[in-house]
Design an enzyme around this catalytic site. Structure first.
Site, PDB file in Angstrom:
ATOM      1  N   ASP A  98      16.064   1.092 -18.335  1.00 34.22           N
ATOM      2  CA  ASP A  98      17.182   1.273 -17.403  1.00 34.22           C
ATOM      3  C   ASP A  98      18.506   1.006 -18.101  1.00 34.22           C
ATOM      4  O   ASP A  98      19.486   1.715 -17.888  1.00 34.22           O
ATOM      5  CB  ASP A  98      17.021   0.348 -16.184  1.00 34.22           C
ATOM      6  CG  ASP A  98      18.268   0.385 -15.313  1.00 34.22           C
ATOM      7  OD1 ASP A  98      18.557   1.465 -14.773  1.00 34.22           O
ATOM      8  OD2 ASP A  98      18.965  -0.632 -15.207  1.00 34.22           O
ATOM      9  N   HIS A 146      19.508  -7.977  -2.820  1.00 36.55           N
ATOM     10  CA  HIS A 146      20.350  -7.275  -3.789  1.00 36.55           C
ATOM     11  C   HIS A 146      21.494  -6.588  -3.073  1.00 36.55           C
ATOM     12  O   HIS A 146      21.311  -5.971  -2.031  1.00 36.55           O
ATOM     13  CB  HIS A 146      19.525  -6.222  -4.553  1.00 36.55           C
ATOM     14  CG  HIS A 146      20.339  -5.472  -5.553  1.00 36.55           C
ATOM     15  ND1 HIS A 146      20.592  -5.966  -6.813  1.00 36.55           N
ATOM     16  CD2 HIS A 146      20.990  -4.296  -5.477  1.00 36.55           C
ATOM     17  CE1 HIS A 146      21.354  -5.110  -7.466  1.00 36.55           C
ATOM     18  NE2 HIS A 146      21.616  -4.090  -6.680  1.00 36.55           N
ATOM     19  N   SER A 169      16.960   2.752 -10.620  1.00 36.12           N
ATOM     20  CA  SER A 169      17.598   1.788 -11.515  1.00 36.12           C
ATOM     21  C   SER A 169      17.628   0.401 -10.851  1.00 36.12           C
ATOM     22  O   SER A 169      17.222  -0.609 -11.454  1.00 36.12           O
ATOM     23  CB  SER A 169      19.020   2.287 -11.831  1.00 36.12           C
ATOM     24  OG  SER A 169      19.803   1.283 -12.390  1.00 36.12           O
ATOM     25  N   ARG A 212      23.842   7.618 -18.565  1.00 34.73           N
ATOM     26  CA  ARG A 212      24.323   8.253 -17.320  1.00 34.73           C
ATOM     27  C   ARG A 212      25.822   8.061 -17.166  1.00 34.73           C
ATOM     28  O   ARG A 212      26.540   8.941 -16.705  1.00 34.73           O
ATOM     29  CB  ARG A 212      23.587   7.653 -16.115  1.00 34.73           C
ATOM     30  CG  ARG A 212      22.145   8.137 -16.004  1.00 34.73           C
ATOM     31  CD  ARG A 212      21.353   7.275 -15.037  1.00 34.73           C
ATOM     32  NE  ARG A 212      21.988   7.167 -13.751  1.00 34.73           N
ATOM     33  CZ  ARG A 212      21.908   6.091 -12.945  1.00 34.73           C
ATOM     34  NH1 ARG A 212      21.187   5.050 -13.302  1.00 34.73           N
ATOM     35  NH2 ARG A 212      22.512   6.084 -11.795  1.00 34.73           N
ATOM     36  N   LYS A 236      14.709  -3.124 -11.567  1.00 38.95           N
ATOM     37  CA  LYS A 236      15.103  -4.489 -11.959  1.00 38.95           C
ATOM     38  C   LYS A 236      14.540  -5.508 -10.969  1.00 38.95           C
ATOM     39  O   LYS A 236      14.096  -6.585 -11.354  1.00 38.95           O
ATOM     40  CB  LYS A 236      16.628  -4.591 -12.040  1.00 38.95           C
ATOM     41  CG  LYS A 236      17.167  -3.820 -13.255  1.00 38.95           C
ATOM     42  CD  LYS A 236      18.654  -3.947 -13.414  1.00 38.95           C
ATOM     43  CE  LYS A 236      19.409  -3.061 -12.471  1.00 38.95           C
ATOM     44  NZ  LYS A 236      20.203  -2.003 -13.034  1.00 38.95           N
TER      45      LYS A 236
HETATM   46  N1  URA Z   1      23.547  -0.347  -9.983  1.00 40.14           N
HETATM   47  C1  URA Z   1      22.476  -0.227 -10.814  1.00 40.14           C
HETATM   48  O1  URA Z   1      21.866  -1.217 -11.179  1.00 40.14           O
HETATM   49  N2  URA Z   1      22.110   1.009 -11.206  1.00 40.14           N
HETATM   50  C2  URA Z   1      22.752   2.128 -10.819  1.00 40.14           C
HETATM   51  O2  URA Z   1      22.360   3.207 -11.204  1.00 40.14           O
HETATM   52  C3  URA Z   1      23.862   1.981  -9.968  1.00 40.14           C
HETATM   53  C4  URA Z   1      24.214   0.729  -9.565  1.00 40.14           C
END
Ligand code: URA
Length: 436
Positions: free
Chosen positions: A161, A82, A183, A168, A187
Protein backbone atom coordinates in the site's frame (compact mmCIF):
# COMPACT_ATOMS: atom_id res chain seq x y z
CA UNK A 1 1.38 -15.13 -15.86
CA UNK A 2 2.28 -11.90 -17.66
CA UNK A 3 1.65 -8.50 -16.08
CA UNK A 4 0.64 -7.02 -19.42
CA UNK A 5 -2.19 -9.55 -19.74
CA UNK A 6 -3.53 -8.64 -16.29
CA UNK A 7 -3.42 -4.93 -17.17
CA UNK A 8 -5.19 -5.62 -20.47
CA UNK A 9 -7.90 -7.68 -18.77
CA UNK A 10 -8.67 -4.84 -16.34
CA UNK A 11 -8.42 -2.25 -19.11
CA UNK A 12 -11.13 -4.18 -20.97
CA UNK A 13 -13.40 -4.20 -17.93
CA UNK A 14 -13.06 -7.84 -16.94
CA UNK A 15 -12.95 -9.18 -13.40
CA UNK A 16 -9.51 -10.31 -12.17
CA UNK A 17 -9.04 -13.60 -10.36
CA UNK A 18 -7.56 -13.74 -6.90
CA UNK A 19 -4.37 -15.30 -8.38
CA UNK A 20 -4.00 -12.37 -10.77
CA UNK A 21 -4.43 -9.84 -7.96
CA UNK A 22 -1.93 -11.66 -5.70
CA UNK A 23 0.52 -11.89 -8.62
CA UNK A 24 0.38 -8.11 -9.12
CA UNK A 25 0.68 -7.16 -5.46
CA UNK A 26 3.42 -9.68 -4.68
CA UNK A 27 5.36 -8.73 -7.80
CA UNK A 28 5.03 -5.02 -7.10
CA UNK A 29 6.11 -5.40 -3.47
CA UNK A 30 9.11 -7.52 -4.49
CA UNK A 31 10.08 -5.06 -7.21
CA UNK A 32 9.65 -7.49 -10.12
CA UNK A 33 6.71 -5.48 -11.47
CA UNK A 34 7.84 -1.93 -12.30
CA UNK A 35 6.07 1.31 -11.44
CA UNK A 36 5.06 1.96 -15.04
CA UNK A 37 3.07 -1.27 -15.28
CA UNK A 38 1.47 -0.71 -11.87
CA UNK A 39 0.53 2.84 -12.93
CA UNK A 40 -1.17 1.52 -16.04
CA UNK A 41 -3.06 -1.01 -13.94
CA UNK A 42 -4.11 1.65 -11.38
CA UNK A 43 -5.41 3.82 -14.22
CA UNK A 44 -7.35 0.85 -15.62
CA UNK A 45 -8.91 0.37 -12.16
CA UNK A 46 -9.65 4.08 -11.99
CA UNK A 47 -11.77 3.84 -15.15
CA UNK A 48 -13.14 0.30 -14.90
CA UNK A 49 -13.60 -0.05 -11.14
CA UNK A 50 -13.48 -3.33 -9.26
CA UNK A 51 -16.15 -5.71 -8.02
CA UNK A 52 -16.64 -6.16 -4.27
CA UNK A 53 -14.84 -9.51 -4.51
CA UNK A 54 -11.86 -8.05 -6.36
CA UNK A 55 -11.64 -5.15 -3.89
CA UNK A 56 -11.61 -7.59 -0.97
CA UNK A 57 -8.91 -9.74 -2.65
CA UNK A 58 -6.81 -6.64 -3.29
CA UNK A 59 -7.22 -5.60 0.36
CA UNK A 60 -6.11 -9.01 1.63
CA UNK A 61 -3.17 -9.17 -0.78
CA UNK A 62 -1.94 -5.77 0.46
CA UNK A 63 -2.52 -6.76 4.12
CA UNK A 64 -0.36 -9.87 3.49
CA UNK A 65 2.44 -7.85 1.89
CA UNK A 66 4.16 -7.06 5.21
CA UNK A 67 3.85 -7.55 8.97
CA UNK A 68 0.48 -8.64 10.31
CA UNK A 69 -0.19 -7.95 13.97
CA UNK A 70 -1.62 -10.87 15.90
CA UNK A 71 -3.87 -9.60 18.69
CA UNK A 72 -5.39 -12.99 19.45
CA UNK A 73 -3.62 -13.17 22.84
CA UNK A 74 -5.71 -10.20 24.00
CA UNK A 75 -9.09 -11.36 25.29
CA UNK A 76 -12.23 -9.76 23.85
CA UNK A 77 -13.25 -8.32 20.51
CA UNK A 78 -10.68 -5.74 19.44
CA UNK A 79 -12.54 -2.89 17.77
CA UNK A 80 -10.54 -0.37 15.78
CA UNK A 81 -11.69 3.02 14.62
CA UNK A 82 -10.53 4.88 11.56
CA UNK A 83 -11.21 8.35 10.28
CA UNK A 84 -10.70 9.20 6.63
CA UNK A 85 -8.92 12.37 7.72
CA UNK A 86 -10.02 15.73 8.91
CA UNK A 87 -9.07 18.90 10.69
CA UNK A 88 -9.45 19.17 14.46
CA UNK A 89 -10.39 15.50 14.57
CA UNK A 90 -9.58 14.71 18.17
CA UNK A 91 -11.94 11.74 18.34
CA UNK A 92 -9.28 9.05 18.91
CA UNK A 93 -7.92 10.86 21.98
CA UNK A 94 -11.41 10.87 23.46
CA UNK A 95 -12.58 7.48 22.24
CA UNK A 96 -9.57 5.28 22.98
CA UNK A 97 -9.82 5.77 26.78
CA UNK A 98 -13.60 6.15 26.85
CA UNK A 99 -14.30 2.93 24.97
CA UNK A 100 -11.61 1.12 26.99
CA UNK A 101 -13.34 2.31 30.17
CA UNK A 102 -16.47 0.57 28.85
CA UNK A 103 -14.53 -2.70 28.57
CA UNK A 104 -13.74 -2.81 24.83
CA UNK A 105 -10.00 -3.45 24.33
CA UNK A 106 -8.41 -0.75 22.17
CA UNK A 107 -5.21 -1.84 20.41
CA UNK A 108 -4.57 0.98 18.03
CA UNK A 109 -1.95 1.94 15.51
CA UNK A 110 -2.14 5.53 14.40
CA UNK A 111 -0.32 7.79 12.00
CA UNK A 112 1.42 11.14 12.02
CA UNK A 113 -0.07 14.18 10.39
CA UNK A 114 0.93 15.38 6.97
CA UNK A 115 -0.18 18.56 5.26
CA UNK A 116 -3.38 20.05 6.60
CA UNK A 117 -4.55 16.96 8.51
CA UNK A 118 -3.32 16.10 11.98
CA UNK A 119 -2.16 12.73 13.27
CA UNK A 120 -3.00 11.11 16.59
CA UNK A 121 0.62 10.12 17.23
CA UNK A 122 1.82 13.75 17.11
CA UNK A 123 -1.01 14.79 19.42
CA UNK A 124 -0.08 12.15 22.00
CA UNK A 125 3.56 13.22 21.80
CA UNK A 126 2.48 16.67 23.02
CA UNK A 127 2.25 14.96 26.44
CA UNK A 128 5.80 15.00 27.90
CA UNK A 129 7.36 11.55 28.08
CA UNK A 130 4.64 9.77 26.07
CA UNK A 131 6.20 7.01 24.00
CA UNK A 132 4.53 5.77 20.84
CA UNK A 133 7.07 3.01 20.38
CA UNK A 134 6.28 -0.20 22.25
CA UNK A 135 7.47 -3.70 21.43
CA UNK A 136 4.75 -6.09 20.31
CA UNK A 137 4.96 -7.76 23.70
CA UNK A 138 4.62 -4.46 25.62
CA UNK A 139 1.72 -3.48 23.36
CA UNK A 140 -0.15 -6.74 23.98
CA UNK A 141 0.53 -6.59 27.74
CA UNK A 142 -0.69 -3.02 28.01
CA UNK A 143 -3.93 -3.69 26.12
CA UNK A 144 -4.54 -6.73 28.29
CA UNK A 145 -3.74 -4.81 31.50
CA UNK A 146 -4.93 -1.25 30.94
CA UNK A 147 -7.37 -2.01 28.11
CA UNK A 148 -5.81 0.53 25.76
CA UNK A 149 -2.57 1.26 23.91
CA UNK A 150 -1.85 3.49 20.92
CA UNK A 151 1.37 3.14 18.94
CA UNK A 152 2.85 4.43 15.69
CA UNK A 153 2.64 2.31 12.60
CA UNK A 154 5.40 -0.31 12.37
CA UNK A 155 7.82 0.18 9.50
CA UNK A 156 6.71 -2.85 7.55
CA UNK A 157 2.92 -2.64 7.73
CA UNK A 158 1.36 -3.02 4.25
CA UNK A 159 4.44 -2.08 2.18
CA UNK A 160 2.42 -2.74 -0.99
CA UNK A 161 0.00 0.00 0.00
CA UNK A 162 2.83 2.38 0.88
CA UNK A 163 4.36 1.92 -2.60
CA UNK A 164 1.05 1.97 -4.43
CA UNK A 165 -0.19 5.04 -2.57
CA UNK A 166 2.98 6.93 -3.51
CA UNK A 167 2.46 5.92 -7.12
CA UNK A 168 -1.23 6.88 -7.13
CA UNK A 169 -0.31 10.27 -5.72
CA UNK A 170 1.73 11.11 -8.82
CA UNK A 171 -0.39 9.36 -11.46
CA UNK A 172 -3.77 10.97 -10.69
CA UNK A 173 -5.24 7.70 -9.44
CA UNK A 174 -5.81 8.49 -5.76
CA UNK A 175 -9.49 9.23 -6.17
CA UNK A 176 -10.67 5.75 -7.02
CA UNK A 177 -13.12 4.25 -4.53
CA UNK A 178 -11.82 0.63 -4.72
CA UNK A 179 -8.23 1.87 -4.39
CA UNK A 180 -8.96 4.14 -1.40
CA UNK A 181 -11.16 1.53 0.30
CA UNK A 182 -8.59 -1.27 -0.10
CA UNK A 183 -5.75 1.03 0.99
CA UNK A 184 -7.47 1.97 4.26
CA UNK A 185 -8.88 -1.48 5.02
CA UNK A 186 -5.61 -3.31 4.29
CA UNK A 187 -3.92 -1.30 7.08
CA UNK A 188 -6.75 -1.96 9.54
CA UNK A 189 -6.73 -5.68 8.79
CA UNK A 190 -2.94 -5.97 9.03
CA UNK A 191 -3.12 -4.12 12.37
CA UNK A 192 -5.24 -6.98 13.71
CA UNK A 193 -8.71 -5.50 14.27
CA UNK A 194 -11.63 -7.92 14.72
CA UNK A 195 -14.17 -5.18 13.99
CA UNK A 196 -13.87 -1.66 12.62
CA UNK A 197 -15.86 1.55 13.00
CA UNK A 198 -15.15 3.96 10.16
CA UNK A 199 -15.65 7.71 10.32
CA UNK A 200 -16.01 8.75 6.70
CA UNK A 201 -15.78 12.51 6.42
CA UNK A 202 -17.76 14.42 3.84
CA UNK A 203 -17.52 18.07 2.77
CA UNK A 204 -14.97 20.66 1.76
CA UNK A 205 -12.25 19.41 4.13
CA UNK A 206 -12.68 15.75 3.23
CA UNK A 207 -11.35 13.36 0.60
CA UNK A 208 -14.90 12.89 -0.62
CA UNK A 209 -16.57 16.21 -1.22
CA UNK A 210 -20.09 14.95 -1.93
CA UNK A 211 -22.40 12.86 0.23
CA UNK A 212 -23.01 10.46 -2.67
CA UNK A 213 -19.29 9.68 -3.06
CA UNK A 214 -18.82 9.44 0.72
CA UNK A 215 -21.58 6.85 0.95
CA UNK A 216 -20.06 4.89 -1.97
CA UNK A 217 -16.65 4.86 -0.23
CA UNK A 218 -18.23 3.87 3.08
CA UNK A 219 -20.18 1.05 1.43
CA UNK A 220 -17.05 -0.22 -0.35
CA UNK A 221 -15.18 -0.42 2.97
CA UNK A 222 -18.08 -2.06 4.81
CA UNK A 223 -18.38 -4.59 1.95
CA UNK A 224 -14.66 -5.41 2.25
CA UNK A 225 -15.18 -6.02 5.96
CA UNK A 226 -18.09 -8.34 5.24
CA UNK A 227 -16.12 -10.23 2.56
CA UNK A 228 -13.14 -10.78 4.87
CA UNK A 229 -15.09 -11.55 8.04
CA UNK A 230 -14.50 -8.33 10.00
CA UNK A 231 -17.66 -6.62 11.16
CA UNK A 232 -17.69 -3.04 10.03
CA UNK A 233 -19.93 0.05 10.43
CA UNK A 234 -19.32 3.40 8.75
CA UNK A 235 -20.60 6.74 10.03
CA UNK A 236 -20.67 9.60 7.53
CA UNK A 237 -19.79 12.83 9.37
CA UNK A 238 -19.51 16.45 8.35
CA UNK A 239 -16.20 18.06 7.43
CA UNK A 240 -17.60 21.31 6.02
CA UNK A 241 -15.93 22.90 9.03
CA UNK A 242 -13.27 21.61 11.46
CA UNK A 243 -14.58 19.28 14.13
CA UNK A 244 -14.50 20.82 17.60
CA UNK A 245 -12.68 24.07 18.30
CA UNK A 246 -8.99 23.15 18.50
CA UNK A 247 -6.47 22.58 15.71
CA UNK A 248 -2.96 21.86 16.93
CA UNK A 249 -1.41 19.02 18.87
CA UNK A 250 -1.36 20.18 22.51
CA UNK A 251 -4.57 22.14 21.95
CA UNK A 252 -6.32 18.98 20.80
CA UNK A 253 -5.13 17.06 23.87
CA UNK A 254 -6.55 19.89 25.98
CA UNK A 255 -9.86 19.65 24.11
CA UNK A 256 -9.98 15.87 24.52
CA UNK A 257 -9.61 16.35 28.28
CA UNK A 258 -12.43 18.93 28.27
CA UNK A 259 -14.61 16.50 26.31
CA UNK A 260 -13.90 13.68 28.76
CA UNK A 261 -14.89 16.11 31.53
CA UNK A 262 -18.23 16.68 29.78
CA UNK A 263 -17.20 20.24 28.88
CA UNK A 264 -16.25 19.70 25.24
CA UNK A 265 -17.86 21.27 22.19
CA UNK A 266 -21.16 19.66 21.23
CA UNK A 267 -20.10 18.58 17.73
CA UNK A 268 -16.98 16.73 18.94
CA UNK A 269 -18.94 15.12 21.75
CA UNK A 270 -21.69 14.01 19.38
CA UNK A 271 -19.29 12.42 16.87
CA UNK A 272 -17.47 10.67 19.74
CA UNK A 273 -20.70 9.34 21.24
CA UNK A 274 -21.92 8.10 17.87
CA UNK A 275 -18.67 6.37 16.87
CA UNK A 276 -18.14 5.10 20.42
CA UNK A 277 -21.65 3.63 20.57
CA UNK A 278 -21.01 1.54 17.48
CA UNK A 279 -17.64 0.47 18.92
CA UNK A 280 -19.42 -0.81 22.05
CA UNK A 281 -22.05 -2.62 20.01
CA UNK A 282 -19.42 -4.29 17.76
CA UNK A 283 -17.38 -5.11 20.89
CA UNK A 284 -20.49 -6.76 22.42
CA UNK A 285 -20.46 -4.43 25.44
CA UNK A 286 -23.91 -3.06 24.61
CA UNK A 287 -26.90 -4.59 22.86
CA UNK A 288 -28.05 -1.40 21.17
CA UNK A 289 -26.55 1.95 20.23
CA UNK A 290 -28.95 3.63 22.67
CA UNK A 291 -27.71 1.50 25.56
CA UNK A 292 -24.11 2.14 24.46
CA UNK A 293 -24.62 5.90 24.35
CA UNK A 294 -26.06 5.95 27.88
CA UNK A 295 -23.08 3.92 29.09
CA UNK A 296 -20.58 6.30 27.47
CA UNK A 297 -22.38 9.33 28.87
CA UNK A 298 -22.16 7.78 32.35
CA UNK A 299 -18.44 7.13 31.93
CA UNK A 300 -17.94 10.79 31.06
CA UNK A 301 -20.14 12.00 33.94
CA UNK A 302 -18.49 9.80 36.58
CA UNK A 303 -14.94 10.59 35.44
CA UNK A 304 -14.04 7.03 34.40
CA UNK A 305 -13.14 8.06 30.84
CA UNK A 306 -10.70 10.70 32.05
CA UNK A 307 -9.27 8.35 34.70
CA UNK A 308 -8.63 5.79 31.94
CA UNK A 309 -6.93 8.48 29.83
CA UNK A 310 -4.55 9.20 32.74
CA UNK A 311 -3.86 5.49 33.26
CA UNK A 312 -3.18 5.02 29.55
CA UNK A 313 -0.84 8.03 29.39
CA UNK A 314 1.10 6.87 32.47
CA UNK A 315 1.39 3.33 31.08
CA UNK A 316 3.12 4.73 27.97
CA UNK A 317 5.56 6.79 30.02
CA UNK A 318 3.69 10.10 29.75
CA UNK A 319 3.30 12.68 32.51
CA UNK A 320 -0.34 12.09 33.39
CA UNK A 321 -0.45 15.14 35.69
CA UNK A 322 -0.59 17.18 32.46
CA UNK A 323 -4.16 15.98 32.06
CA UNK A 324 -5.03 17.79 35.32
CA UNK A 325 -3.78 21.03 33.80
CA UNK A 326 -3.41 20.72 30.00
CA UNK A 327 -2.71 24.45 29.68
CA UNK A 328 0.88 23.40 30.55
CA UNK A 329 1.35 21.90 27.07
CA UNK A 330 0.03 24.89 25.15
CA UNK A 331 2.40 27.46 26.63
CA UNK A 332 3.39 29.75 23.76
CA UNK A 333 5.04 33.13 23.40
CA UNK A 334 1.78 34.82 22.47
CA UNK A 335 -1.93 34.19 21.95
CA UNK A 336 -3.08 36.49 19.17
CA UNK A 337 -6.79 36.97 18.44
CA UNK A 338 -8.21 37.02 14.91
CA UNK A 339 -11.15 39.40 14.60
CA UNK A 340 -14.10 39.33 12.18
CA UNK A 341 -14.00 42.03 9.52
CA UNK A 342 -17.76 42.11 8.93
CA UNK A 343 -21.14 41.45 10.57
CA UNK A 344 -23.17 38.39 9.61
CA UNK A 345 -23.50 34.67 10.18
CA UNK A 346 -20.91 31.94 9.72
CA UNK A 347 -22.07 29.81 6.76
CA UNK A 348 -19.02 27.51 6.70
CA UNK A 349 -15.38 27.34 7.77
CA UNK A 350 -13.15 25.76 5.15
CA UNK A 351 -11.49 22.99 7.13
CA UNK A 352 -8.56 22.68 4.76
CA UNK A 353 -7.71 26.40 5.08
CA UNK A 354 -7.83 26.18 8.88
CA UNK A 355 -5.60 23.10 8.73
CA UNK A 356 -3.14 24.94 6.48
CA UNK A 357 -3.23 27.99 8.79
CA UNK A 358 -2.34 25.78 11.78
CA UNK A 359 0.41 24.16 9.72
CA UNK A 360 1.83 27.62 8.88
CA UNK A 361 2.06 28.30 12.62
CA UNK A 362 4.17 25.15 12.90
CA UNK A 363 1.52 22.66 14.09
CA UNK A 364 1.75 20.48 10.98
CA UNK A 365 4.27 19.13 8.50
CA UNK A 366 4.81 20.36 4.98
CA UNK A 367 7.05 17.38 4.28
CA UNK A 368 7.52 14.13 6.16
CA UNK A 369 10.75 15.48 7.63
CA UNK A 370 9.35 18.79 8.98
CA UNK A 371 9.75 19.43 12.70
CA UNK A 372 6.51 20.42 14.37
CA UNK A 373 5.79 22.68 17.32
CA UNK A 374 3.44 20.77 19.62
CA UNK A 375 2.15 23.84 21.49
CA UNK A 376 1.00 26.06 18.62
CA UNK A 377 -2.27 26.07 16.72
CA UNK A 378 -5.71 27.61 16.61
CA UNK A 379 -8.64 27.70 18.95
CA UNK A 380 -11.87 28.66 17.18
CA UNK A 381 -14.41 30.91 18.88
CA UNK A 382 -17.09 30.80 16.18
CA UNK A 383 -18.59 27.85 14.34
CA UNK A 384 -21.08 27.47 11.48
CA UNK A 385 -24.46 29.02 12.25
CA UNK A 386 -23.06 31.51 14.80
CA UNK A 387 -23.84 35.21 14.50
CA UNK A 388 -20.79 37.50 14.34
CA UNK A 389 -20.25 41.21 14.63
CA UNK A 390 -17.30 43.05 13.14
CA UNK A 391 -14.47 42.91 15.70
CA UNK A 392 -15.69 39.68 17.35
CA UNK A 393 -13.02 37.09 17.99
CA UNK A 394 -13.17 34.34 15.34
CA UNK A 395 -10.17 32.44 16.67
CA UNK A 396 -7.06 32.64 18.83
CA UNK A 397 -3.68 31.89 17.26
CA UNK A 398 -1.24 30.19 19.65
CA UNK A 399 2.12 31.30 18.27
CA UNK A 400 5.81 30.98 18.99
CA UNK A 401 6.93 32.85 15.87
CA UNK A 402 5.53 36.25 16.76
CA UNK A 403 6.97 38.42 13.94
CA UNK A 404 4.28 40.13 11.88
CA UNK A 405 5.63 38.49 8.65
CA UNK A 406 4.88 35.07 10.19
CA UNK A 407 1.55 35.99 11.77
CA UNK A 408 -0.09 38.15 9.07
CA UNK A 409 -0.52 35.42 6.39
CA UNK A 410 -2.02 33.07 8.98
CA UNK A 411 -4.44 35.72 10.17
CA UNK A 412 -5.51 36.31 6.55
CA UNK A 413 -5.98 32.58 5.95
CA UNK A 414 -8.16 32.21 9.03
CA UNK A 415 -10.31 35.20 8.02
CA UNK A 416 -10.69 33.80 4.51
CA UNK A 417 -11.61 30.35 5.83
CA UNK A 418 -14.72 31.82 7.49
CA UNK A 419 -17.52 32.34 4.95
CA UNK A 420 -19.72 35.00 6.50
CA UNK A 421 -23.13 35.75 4.96
CA UNK A 422 -25.78 38.32 5.78
CA UNK A 423 -28.73 35.96 6.40
CA UNK A 424 -28.99 33.48 9.29
CA UNK A 425 -27.92 29.97 8.31
CA UNK A 426 -28.83 26.51 9.49
CA UNK A 427 -25.62 24.50 9.92
CA UNK A 428 -25.14 21.30 7.92
CA UNK A 429 -26.07 18.08 9.74
CA UNK A 430 -23.21 16.58 11.72
CA UNK A 431 -24.04 12.91 11.13
CA UNK A 432 -25.33 12.23 7.64
CA UNK A 433 -25.75 8.49 7.49
CA UNK A 434 -24.84 5.15 8.99
CA UNK A 435 -23.68 2.52 6.51
CA UNK A 436 -23.74 -1.15 7.53
N1 URA B 1 -6.09 7.17 3.10
C1 URA B 1 -5.43 6.02 2.83
O1 URA B 1 -4.88 5.40 3.73
N2 URA B 1 -5.41 5.57 1.56
C2 URA B 1 -6.02 6.21 0.54
O2 URA B 1 -5.97 5.75 -0.57
C3 URA B 1 -6.69 7.41 0.84
C4 URA B 1 -6.71 7.85 2.13
Amino acid sequence: MRTVDVIQKKRDGQELTSEEISFLIEGYTAGTIPDYQMSAWAMAVFFQGMTARETAELTLAMARSGDQIDLSAIPGIKVDKHSTGGVGDTTTLVLAPLVAAAGVPVAKMSGRGLGHTGGTIDKLEAIPGFSVELTEDQFTKQVTGQGVAVIGQTGNLTPADKKLYGLRDVTATVNSIPLIASSIMSKKIAAGADAIVLDVKTGNGAFMKTLEDSIKLAQAMVDIGTEVGRECVAVITDMDQPLGVAVGNGLEVQLAVETLQGKGPKDLEEVCLTLGSYMLVLGRKAATVEEARTKLQELIANGSGLAKFKEFVAAQGGDSSVLDDPSRIVQVKEIIPVHAEQDGYVASITAEEIGVAAMMLGAGRETKESQIDLAVGLRLHKKSGDAVRKGDKLADMYVNRTEEEAVAPVRRKVIEAFRIVSEPVTPEPLIYAIVT
